[in-house]
Design a protein around this motif. Structure first.
Motif, PDB file in Angstrom:
ATOM      1  N   ASN A  89       0.842   6.715  -1.919  1.00 52.55           N
ATOM      2  CA  ASN A  89       2.090   6.109  -1.468  1.00 52.55           C
ATOM      3  C   ASN A  89       2.620   6.890  -0.281  1.00 52.55           C
ATOM      4  O   ASN A  89       3.028   8.035  -0.413  1.00 52.55           O
ATOM      5  CB  ASN A  89       3.125   6.106  -2.609  1.00 52.55           C
ATOM      6  CG  ASN A  89       2.696   5.210  -3.755  1.00 52.55           C
ATOM      7  OD1 ASN A  89       2.146   4.144  -3.531  1.00 52.55           O
ATOM      8  ND2 ASN A  89       2.945   5.662  -4.980  1.00 52.55           N
ATOM      9  N   GLY A  90       2.581   6.286   0.893  1.00 52.45           N
ATOM     10  CA  GLY A  90       3.020   6.960   2.095  1.00 52.45           C
ATOM     11  C   GLY A  90       4.535   7.132   2.143  1.00 52.45           C
ATOM     12  O   GLY A  90       5.296   6.421   1.473  1.00 52.45           O
ATOM     13  N   ASP A  91       4.977   8.080   2.934  1.00 56.00           N
ATOM     14  CA  ASP A  91       6.398   8.323   3.137  1.00 56.00           C
ATOM     15  C   ASP A  91       6.923   7.289   4.135  1.00 56.00           C
ATOM     16  O   ASP A  91       6.568   7.309   5.316  1.00 56.00           O
ATOM     17  CB  ASP A  91       6.593   9.739   3.675  1.00 56.00           C
ATOM     18  CG  ASP A  91       8.054  10.081   3.890  1.00 56.00           C
ATOM     19  OD1 ASP A  91       8.918   9.224   3.595  1.00 56.00           O
ATOM     20  OD2 ASP A  91       8.335  11.190   4.372  1.00 56.00           O
ATOM     21  N   LEU A  92       7.756   6.385   3.664  1.00 51.77           N
ATOM     22  CA  LEU A  92       8.244   5.306   4.525  1.00 51.77           C
ATOM     23  C   LEU A  92       9.116   5.822   5.658  1.00 51.77           C
ATOM     24  O   LEU A  92       9.309   5.128   6.663  1.00 51.77           O
ATOM     25  CB  LEU A  92       9.027   4.287   3.680  1.00 51.77           C
ATOM     26  CG  LEU A  92       8.208   3.550   2.608  1.00 51.77           C
ATOM     27  CD1 LEU A  92       9.102   2.581   1.841  1.00 51.77           C
ATOM     28  CD2 LEU A  92       7.029   2.820   3.229  1.00 51.77           C
ATOM     29  N   SER A  93       9.660   7.032   5.508  1.00 51.85           N
ATOM     30  CA  SER A  93      10.503   7.603   6.558  1.00 51.85           C
ATOM     31  C   SER A  93       9.687   8.328   7.630  1.00 51.85           C
ATOM     32  O   SER A  93      10.240   8.718   8.664  1.00 51.85           O
ATOM     33  CB  SER A  93      11.518   8.574   5.948  1.00 51.85           C
ATOM     34  OG  SER A  93      10.852   9.699   5.369  1.00 51.85           O
ATOM     35  N   ALA A  94       8.394   8.503   7.388  1.00 53.47           N
ATOM     36  CA  ALA A  94       7.540   9.198   8.356  1.00 53.47           C
ATOM     37  C   ALA A  94       7.311   8.318   9.584  1.00 53.47           C
ATOM     38  O   ALA A  94       7.357   7.090   9.493  1.00 53.47           O
ATOM     39  CB  ALA A  94       6.205   9.563   7.717  1.00 53.47           C
ATOM     40  N   PRO A  95       7.053   8.919  10.749  1.00 54.56           N
ATOM     41  CA  PRO A  95       6.777   8.109  11.944  1.00 54.56           C
ATOM     42  C   PRO A  95       5.509   7.289  11.773  1.00 54.56           C
ATOM     43  O   PRO A  95       4.634   7.625  10.974  1.00 54.56           O
ATOM     44  CB  PRO A  95       6.631   9.156  13.056  1.00 54.56           C
ATOM     45  CG  PRO A  95       6.347  10.440  12.354  1.00 54.56           C
ATOM     46  CD  PRO A  95       7.028  10.361  11.027  1.00 54.56           C
ATOM     47  N   HIS A  96       5.421   6.204  12.537  1.00 56.93           N
ATOM     48  CA  HIS A  96       4.326   5.248  12.394  1.00 56.93           C
ATOM     49  C   HIS A  96       3.546   5.152  13.710  1.00 56.93           C
ATOM     50  O   HIS A  96       4.125   4.906  14.766  1.00 56.93           O
ATOM     51  CB  HIS A  96       4.877   3.875  12.013  1.00 56.93           C
ATOM     52  CG  HIS A  96       3.825   2.904  11.592  1.00 56.93           C
ATOM     53  ND1 HIS A  96       3.543   2.635  10.267  1.00 56.93           N
ATOM     54  CD2 HIS A  96       2.956   2.155  12.316  1.00 56.93           C
ATOM     55  CE1 HIS A  96       2.558   1.743  10.198  1.00 56.93           C
ATOM     56  NE2 HIS A  96       2.189   1.447  11.432  1.00 56.93           N
ATOM     57  N   ALA A  97       2.237   5.329  13.624  1.00 59.37           N
ATOM     58  CA  ALA A  97       1.362   5.240  14.793  1.00 59.37           C
ATOM     59  C   ALA A  97       0.526   3.971  14.726  1.00 59.37           C
ATOM     60  O   ALA A  97      -0.054   3.656  13.685  1.00 59.37           O
ATOM     61  CB  ALA A  97       0.449   6.457  14.879  1.00 59.37           C
ATOM     62  N   LEU A  98       0.468   3.258  15.845  1.00 57.39           N
ATOM     63  CA  LEU A  98      -0.374   2.079  15.982  1.00 57.39           C
ATOM     64  C   LEU A  98      -1.605   2.485  16.794  1.00 57.39           C
ATOM     65  O   LEU A  98      -1.473   3.073  17.871  1.00 57.39           O
ATOM     66  CB  LEU A  98       0.394   0.961  16.693  1.00 57.39           C
ATOM     67  CG  LEU A  98      -0.341  -0.350  16.924  1.00 57.39           C
ATOM     68  CD1 LEU A  98      -0.667  -1.032  15.600  1.00 57.39           C
ATOM     69  CD2 LEU A  98       0.506  -1.275  17.808  1.00 57.39           C
ATOM     70  N   ILE A  99      -2.804   2.192  16.292  1.00 57.34           N
ATOM     71  CA  ILE A  99      -4.048   2.599  16.938  1.00 57.34           C
ATOM     72  C   ILE A  99      -4.860   1.353  17.256  1.00 57.34           C
ATOM     73  O   ILE A  99      -5.128   0.536  16.375  1.00 57.34           O
ATOM     74  CB  ILE A  99      -4.853   3.553  16.028  1.00 57.34           C
ATOM     75  CG1 ILE A  99      -3.985   4.741  15.603  1.00 57.34           C
ATOM     76  CG2 ILE A  99      -6.117   4.028  16.724  1.00 57.34           C
ATOM     77  CD1 ILE A  99      -4.581   5.574  14.489  1.00 57.34           C
ATOM     78  N   LEU A 100      -5.245   1.196  18.536  1.00 56.28           N
ATOM     79  CA  LEU A 100      -5.913  -0.019  18.970  1.00 56.28           C
ATOM     80  C   LEU A 100      -7.068   0.288  19.909  1.00 56.28           C
ATOM     81  O   LEU A 100      -7.161   1.387  20.469  1.00 56.28           O
ATOM     82  CB  LEU A 100      -4.930  -0.949  19.714  1.00 56.28           C
ATOM     83  CG  LEU A 100      -3.553  -1.187  19.112  1.00 56.28           C
ATOM     84  CD1 LEU A 100      -2.530  -0.295  19.791  1.00 56.28           C
ATOM     85  CD2 LEU A 100      -3.138  -2.640  19.272  1.00 56.28           C
ATOM     86  N   THR A 101      -7.930  -0.708  20.100  1.00 58.42           N
ATOM     87  CA  THR A 101      -8.972  -0.687  21.127  1.00 58.42           C
ATOM     88  C   THR A 101      -8.983  -2.055  21.796  1.00 58.42           C
ATOM     89  O   THR A 101      -8.644  -3.058  21.171  1.00 58.42           O
ATOM     90  CB  THR A 101     -10.364  -0.408  20.537  1.00 58.42           C
ATOM     91  OG1 THR A 101     -10.629  -1.356  19.479  1.00 58.42           O
ATOM     92  CG2 THR A 101     -10.460   1.003  19.975  1.00 58.42           C
TER      93      THR A 101
END
Length: 260
Positions: free
Chosen positions: A105-117
């Motif tokens: 269960n991730g910390d919902l308050s943590a920053p979120h990174a989007l990773i794409l190609t």
């Protein structure tokens, strides 16, 4: 801003650290040997690397192995079969190491990174490796595959992100890369989303990236994540000042709070 979490030597890669010289040579040999079992590679990471290091050091170790294979390929000291086996094994290891983080269960308050190609990109090891590095540092992250760019999950993924990291290796995909950047910005018209780009294609297309207003160009997963960490830390410390009508200024002696 995150000096307490990182050692300066990681900027240049573990292949330049004598402490890891023997382990890198041994693991590089194991990872291209088709007889080596995945369980043996995972056990090596647990038992043979220097003890007492944070989990993210394993990711930097795998990245260093990938770079060694790349240098050997460029210098014609290893063949296509070695590179194919090695990169496939490394990606399999990354996926195995990521699973416990993704299942938790991730910390919902943590920053979120989007990773794409960009569409058509076939070199996907580094995007998955940067995803694992974010995992070990407590971030939330999502890897959006090219097949999802036009799907219904693309917009909410972009909206949720605090930073976006794009891996671009194939120089022939400049048009696809540019289209992806425009799609991201079209979705986030309300506020600026930092775009951090890495890969061989990016490093050979500096003028294009500058013209597109890319925020940062990186040559390693470590530098990319460190920049993301710094950005989010500056956003965090600046929020109270902005709410009070001031500005947070980072100086050599610390953080100064300027009121308007």
């Amino acid at each position: 801003m995150t000096a307490e979490r990182f050692s300066a030597r990681y900027d240049v890669g573990l292949e330049h650290d004598r402490l890891y010289e023997k382990a890198l040579a041994e693991f590089r040999f194991l990872v291209v040997d088709p007889r080596t079992r995945l369980a043996s590679l995972l056990a090596y990471l647990e038992e043979q690397l220097p003890r007492g290091r944070p989990d993210y050091v394993k990711v930097l170790f795998l990245e260093a192995v990938a770079r060694l294979l790349g240098k050997e390929w460029m210098s014609d000291t290893c063949d296509f079969i070695d590179v194919t086996i090695g990169t496939a094994r490394l990606q399999e290891i990354v996926q195995c190491l990521s699973r416990p983080y993704r299942d938790g269960n991730g910390d919902l308050s943590a920053p979120h990174a989007l990773i794409l190609t960009p569409a058509g990109e076939q070199h996907t090891l580094m995007p998955h490796m940067i995803g694992l590095l974010f995992d070990t540092l407590g971030w939330n992250r999502r890897i959006v595959e090219p097949s999802e760019h036009k799907g219904r999950n693309f917009a909410p993924s972009v909206d949720r992100a605090d930073v976006a990291c794009i891996g671009w290796s194939n120089i022939r995909l400049a048009g696809e890369f540019e289209s992806l950047v425009h799609d991201i910005r079209r979705q986030r018209q309300d506020r600026q989303l930092p775009l951090i780009v890495g890969g061989a294609g990016a490093l050979n297309s500096i003028d294009l990236l500058v013209s597109l207003g890319i925020d940062c160009i990186c040559d390693s997963v470590y530098s990319a994540v460190k920049i993301c960490q710094n950005y989010c830390e500056l956003q965090r410390i600046g929020q109270p000042s902005r709410q009070a009508g001031g500005t947070a200024l980072v100086t050599p002696s610390g953080i100064d709070w300027l009121t308007q």
